[in-house]
Design an enzyme around this catalytic site. Structure first.
Site, PDB file in Angstrom:
ATOM      1  N   ASP A 210      37.419  28.303  41.065  1.00 35.40           N
ATOM      2  CA  ASP A 210      38.613  27.928  41.110  1.00 35.40           C
ATOM      3  C   ASP A 210      39.112  26.345  40.740  1.00 35.40           C
ATOM      4  O   ASP A 210      37.922  25.570  40.972  1.00 35.40           O
ATOM      5  CB  ASP A 210      39.362  27.861  42.627  1.00 35.40           C
TER       6      ASP A 210
ATOM      7  N   HIS B  11      43.287  38.716  43.031  1.00 32.97           N
ATOM      8  CA  HIS B  11      42.032  37.848  43.034  1.00 32.97           C
ATOM      9  C   HIS B  11      41.602  37.777  44.379  1.00 32.97           C
ATOM     10  O   HIS B  11      42.381  37.539  45.624  1.00 32.97           O
ATOM     11  CB  HIS B  11      42.202  36.518  42.291  1.00 32.97           C
ATOM     12  N   LEU B  12      40.195  37.816  44.870  1.00 30.74           N
ATOM     13  CA  LEU B  12      39.935  37.344  45.991  1.00 30.74           C
ATOM     14  C   LEU B  12      39.291  35.908  45.600  1.00 30.74           C
ATOM     15  O   LEU B  12      38.558  35.461  44.804  1.00 30.74           O
ATOM     16  CB  LEU B  12      38.467  38.137  46.304  1.00 30.74           C
ATOM     17  N   HIS B  13      39.622  35.184  46.915  1.00 29.02           N
ATOM     18  CA  HIS B  13      39.095  33.864  46.919  1.00 29.02           C
ATOM     19  C   HIS B  13      37.846  33.981  47.826  1.00 29.02           C
ATOM     20  O   HIS B  13      37.793  34.493  48.948  1.00 29.02           O
ATOM     21  CB  HIS B  13      39.994  32.849  47.884  1.00 29.02           C
TER      22      HIS B  13
ATOM     23  N   ASN C 104      45.639  36.520  48.953  1.00 24.01           N
ATOM     24  CA  ASN C 104      47.025  36.238  49.395  1.00 24.01           C
ATOM     25  C   ASN C 104      48.043  37.289  48.851  1.00 24.01           C
ATOM     26  O   ASN C 104      47.791  37.632  47.554  1.00 24.01           O
ATOM     27  CB  ASN C 104      47.336  34.849  48.774  1.00 24.01           C
TER      28      ASN C 104
HETATM   29  P1  5GP Z   1      46.724  32.075  44.784  1.00 21.43           P
HETATM   30  O1  5GP Z   1      47.702  31.123  45.331  1.00 21.43           O
HETATM   31  O2  5GP Z   1      47.759  33.181  43.821  1.00 21.43           O
HETATM   32  O3  5GP Z   1      46.296  32.952  46.000  1.00 21.43           O
HETATM   33  O4  5GP Z   1      45.529  31.487  43.924  1.00 21.43           O
HETATM   34  C1  5GP Z   1      45.356  31.266  42.794  1.00 21.43           C
HETATM   35  C2  5GP Z   1      44.343  30.249  42.687  1.00 21.43           C
HETATM   36  O5  5GP Z   1      43.949  30.250  41.219  1.00 21.43           O
HETATM   37  C3  5GP Z   1      44.458  29.023  43.099  1.00 21.43           C
HETATM   38  O6  5GP Z   1      43.559  28.486  43.929  1.00 21.43           O
HETATM   39  C4  5GP Z   1      44.660  27.998  41.842  1.00 21.43           C
HETATM   40  O7  5GP Z   1      43.996  26.959  42.168  1.00 21.43           O
HETATM   41  C5  5GP Z   1      43.771  28.759  40.710  1.00 21.43           C
HETATM   42  N1  5GP Z   1      44.172  28.717  39.498  1.00 21.43           N
HETATM   43  C6  5GP Z   1      45.237  28.658  39.093  1.00 21.43           C
HETATM   44  N2  5GP Z   1      45.347  28.714  37.612  1.00 21.43           N
HETATM   45  C7  5GP Z   1      43.918  28.533  37.199  1.00 21.43           C
HETATM   46  C8  5GP Z   1      43.175  28.631  36.200  1.00 21.43           C
HETATM   47  O8  5GP Z   1      43.542  28.494  34.934  1.00 21.43           O
HETATM   48  N3  5GP Z   1      41.737  28.412  36.195  1.00 21.43           N
HETATM   49  C9  5GP Z   1      41.180  28.390  37.198  1.00 21.43           C
HETATM   50  N4  5GP Z   1      39.820  28.541  37.239  1.00 21.43           N
HETATM   51  N5  5GP Z   1      41.607  28.635  38.577  1.00 21.43           N
HETATM   52  C10 5GP Z   1      43.214  28.682  38.565  1.00 21.43           C
END
Ligand code: 5GP
Ligand code: ZN
Length: 123
Positions: free
Chosen positions: A39, A109-111, A96
């Site tokens: 991330d 996506h899975l975190h 999320n």
């Molecule tokens: P969400 O909030 O949709 O569950 O998670 C999106 C995640 O993607 C966030 O933790 C954010 O930091 C990450 N993220 C957003 N854009 C990019 C990117 O261009 N590259 C990477 N490696 N992470 C990203």
């Protein structure tokens, strides 16, 4: 192809660009259907995103036809946890959905978060 004034969800998707190699990312695991990368704004010492190569918008888009893909996402999560050294200490998998869920990127996506104790319930 997107027409003027319309948004192409794939062309406009940052994670599709990462899969295509047109946006940089620090990959940690790749399979035929799944990639995992760090991330950009880590919320824990280990913070890896695990995504399908195909553009699945979110969990509300999933059906029975995604069964094999979902299994592969979780197998990759286990592999990443082992490779990152957090499998035995423990980790959190987060998915999320929607605005209140905190979803910001509309590509499933899975975190995978680990390397520190996690509080519960999350904020
Ligand atoms: P969400 O909030 O949709 O569950 O998670 C999106 C995640 O993607 C966030 O933790 C954010 O930091 C990450 N993220 C957003 N854009 C990019 C990117 O261009 N590259 C990477 N490696 N992470 C990203
Ligand atoms: Zn996408």
């Amino acid at each position: 192809m997107s027409s003027p004034g319309s948004l192409d969800p794939v062309a406009d998707c940052p994670f599709c660009h990462i899969v295509a190699g047109t946006r940089a990312a620090r990959f940690v695991w790749e399979t035929d259907a799944v990639v995992a990368f760090r991330d950009i704004a880590p919320a824990a010492p280990t913070h890896v995103l695990i995504i399908p190569r195909s553009h699945v918008p979110d969990a509300l888009s999933l059906g029975a036809s995604h069964a094999a893909l979902l299994a592969e996402l979780f197998v990759v999560a286990r592999r990443v946890a082992e490779a990152e050294g957090v499998a035995s200490s423990g980790f959190r998998l987060v998915l999320n959905v929607g605005t209140d869920g905190g979803n910001t990127v509309n590509h499933l996506h899975l975190h995978l978060l680990g390397g520190r104790p996690m509080s519960w319930p999350p904020g």
